[in-house]
Design a protein around this motif. Structure first.
Motif, PDB file in Angstrom:
ATOM      1  N   UNK A  87       0.771  -1.229   0.000  1.00  0.00           N
ATOM      2  CA  UNK A  87       0.000   0.000   0.000  1.00  0.00           C
ATOM      3  C   UNK A  87       0.798   1.272   0.000  1.00  0.00           C
ATOM      4  N   UNK A  88       2.116   1.178  -0.213  1.00  0.00           N
ATOM      5  CA  UNK A  88       2.956   2.362  -0.274  1.00  0.00           C
ATOM      6  C   UNK A  88       3.734   2.396  -1.578  1.00  0.00           C
ATOM      7  N   UNK A  89       4.154   3.591  -1.974  1.00  0.00           N
ATOM      8  CA  UNK A  89       4.990   3.743  -3.144  1.00  0.00           C
ATOM      9  C   UNK A  89       6.450   3.607  -2.739  1.00  0.00           C
ATOM     10  N   UNK A  90       7.209   2.910  -3.576  1.00  0.00           N
ATOM     11  CA  UNK A  90       8.633   2.732  -3.337  1.00  0.00           C
ATOM     12  C   UNK A  90       9.390   3.174  -4.577  1.00  0.00           C
ATOM     13  N   UNK A  91      10.393   4.039  -4.401  1.00  0.00           N
ATOM     14  CA  UNK A  91      11.287   4.436  -5.486  1.00  0.00           C
ATOM     15  C   UNK A  91      12.557   3.606  -5.373  1.00  0.00           C
ATOM     16  N   UNK A  92      12.995   3.021  -6.491  1.00  0.00           N
ATOM     17  CA  UNK A  92      14.096   2.062  -6.468  1.00  0.00           C
ATOM     18  C   UNK A  92      15.124   2.437  -7.543  1.00  0.00           C
ATOM     19  N   UNK A  93      16.414   2.210  -7.232  1.00  0.00           N
ATOM     20  CA  UNK A  93      17.445   2.488  -8.233  1.00  0.00           C
ATOM     21  C   UNK A  93      17.665   1.268  -9.125  1.00  0.00           C
ATOM     22  N   UNK A  94      18.597   1.374 -10.080  1.00  0.00           N
ATOM     23  CA  UNK A  94      18.819   0.315 -11.050  1.00  0.00           C
ATOM     24  C   UNK A  94      19.331  -0.974 -10.407  1.00  0.00           C
ATOM     25  N   UNK A  95      19.971  -0.851  -9.250  1.00  0.00           N
ATOM     26  CA  UNK A  95      20.497  -2.026  -8.556  1.00  0.00           C
ATOM     27  C   UNK A  95      19.447  -2.708  -7.693  1.00  0.00           C
TER      28      UNK A  95
END
Length: 251
Positions: A87-95
Motif C-alpha cells: 500500500x505504499x509507493x517505493x522508489x528504487x534504483x537500477x540495482x
C-alpha cells in the motif's frame, strides 16, 4: 518542554486513506502515476523544482514501473523505477535498492529518503489544496498573524531556521506561538500525535518547504513529529505557528 500525546501511534511511514482503500495494485498504479514535484529548493537544481514522472507500463510482468526525473538532486537522481508494496509507493534504483518509501494520497506523498532518513514531500503540480486556502487568507488580510495574536509577522519572523554547518548535531531552535498540532508526517491528513504548548522552545533537525509552506521535524524521545508553520486559524486568519530562534531557554 512538554508534548501532549494523543492516542495515535507514529509509524515510520503511514499510508493515507486513499492508498489504504485502493482495491488492487492496478488501481494504485493508475491513481499515482503521472507527474509529481518536490518544491523544496534543496531537492531541485537551480530555480527548477524536482520533477518525477511515474510511468504505468511495468518493465516486466508484475514488475516495477519506469520512473524518470528532471532537475533533481541525489539520491533522487538514481531513481529508475517505482513500485507499490504493502500500500505504499517505493522508489528504487537500477540495482534494486529502495531509495524512498512514501505514503499519502493522490495529491501529496510523504516519507523518508535513503540512506539518511531525511523527510520528503512529493506533490502534484497544484499542491494538495491547503496551499490555496492559505494563499486566499493571506490575500484577504495582507499578512500572516503571529499565532493567536493580531500582530502581523515581520520578515524576520518568516525566516526559516538556520542550521549550523559544522556542528556534530545539526539542529536549530524554533519557538511555538500558541498550541501547535504535531503530526506523524509533513502532511495535514497524517495522524495527530500530540499538541505542543505555546511559548515552547524546540530543537528541530530538518525543515523543508512544500506547496503549503515550511514544515519542521522534531524528536521527542522515540517519537518524531512534524510541525507546519503556516495555517489558517478557525478557517479565517492566516497565521504562523512558530518562528525561528527562542526567547527563552528550554524547560
Amino acid at each position: 518542554m512538554r508534548l501532549l500525546f494523543s492516542s495515535a501511534v507514529i509509524g515510520a511511514l503511514l499510508a493515507g486513506s486513499q492508498m489504504a482503500e485502493a482495491q488492487s495494485r492496478a488501481d494504485l498504479i493508475e491513481a499515482f502515476s503521472g507527474d509529481w514535484f518536490i518544491f523544496d529548493s534543496a531537492r531541485g537544481t537551480g530555480s527548477s523544482a524536482c520533477q518525477l514522472s511515474l510511468g504505468t507500463q511495468p518493465t516486466a510482468e508484475d514488475g516495477p514501473m519506469p520512473l524518470s526525473q528532471r532537475h533533481c538532486t541525489a539520491p533522487l537522481t538514481d531513481v529508475a523505477v517505482w513500485d507499490v508494496q504493502q500500500g505504499q509507493l517505493v522508489f528504487v534504483d537500477e540495482a534494486g535498492t529502495p531509495l524512498a518509501q512514501l505514503g499519502g494520497n493522490q495529491r501529496r506523498l510523504t516519507g523518508n529518503l535513503a540512506p539518511d532518513g531525511e523527510g520528503v514531500v512529493v506533490e502534484r503540480a497544484n499542491g494538495d489544496g491547503s496551499n490555496l486556502e492559505i494563499a486566499q487568507a493571506v490575500q484577504k488580510y495582507r499578512c500572516f498573524f503571529l499565532g493567536v495574536s493580531s500582530d502581523c509577522a515581520s520578515e524576520e519572523d518568516l525566516k526559516a531556521p538556520e542550521f549550523p554547518q559544522e556542528a556534530e548535531q545539526q539542529t536549530a531552535s524554533i519557538e511555538t506561538l500558541g498550541n501547535v498540532v504535531a503530526r506523524s508526517q509533513p502532511r495535514r491528513d497524517s495522524s495527530q500525535v500530540g499538541t505542543i504548548p505555546g511559548n515552547t522552545c524546540i530543537q528541530v533537525d530538518q525543515c523543508l518547504v512544500a506547496s503549503d509552506g515550511l514544515w519542521c521535524r522534531a524528536g521527542f524521545g522515540d517519537t518524531t513529529a512534524w510541525i507546519a508553520r503556516n495555517a489558517v486559524r478557525q478557517g479565517e486568519w492566516p497565521i504562523i505557528t512558530f518562528r525561528s530562534d527562542c526567547t527563552q531557554d528550554n524547560e
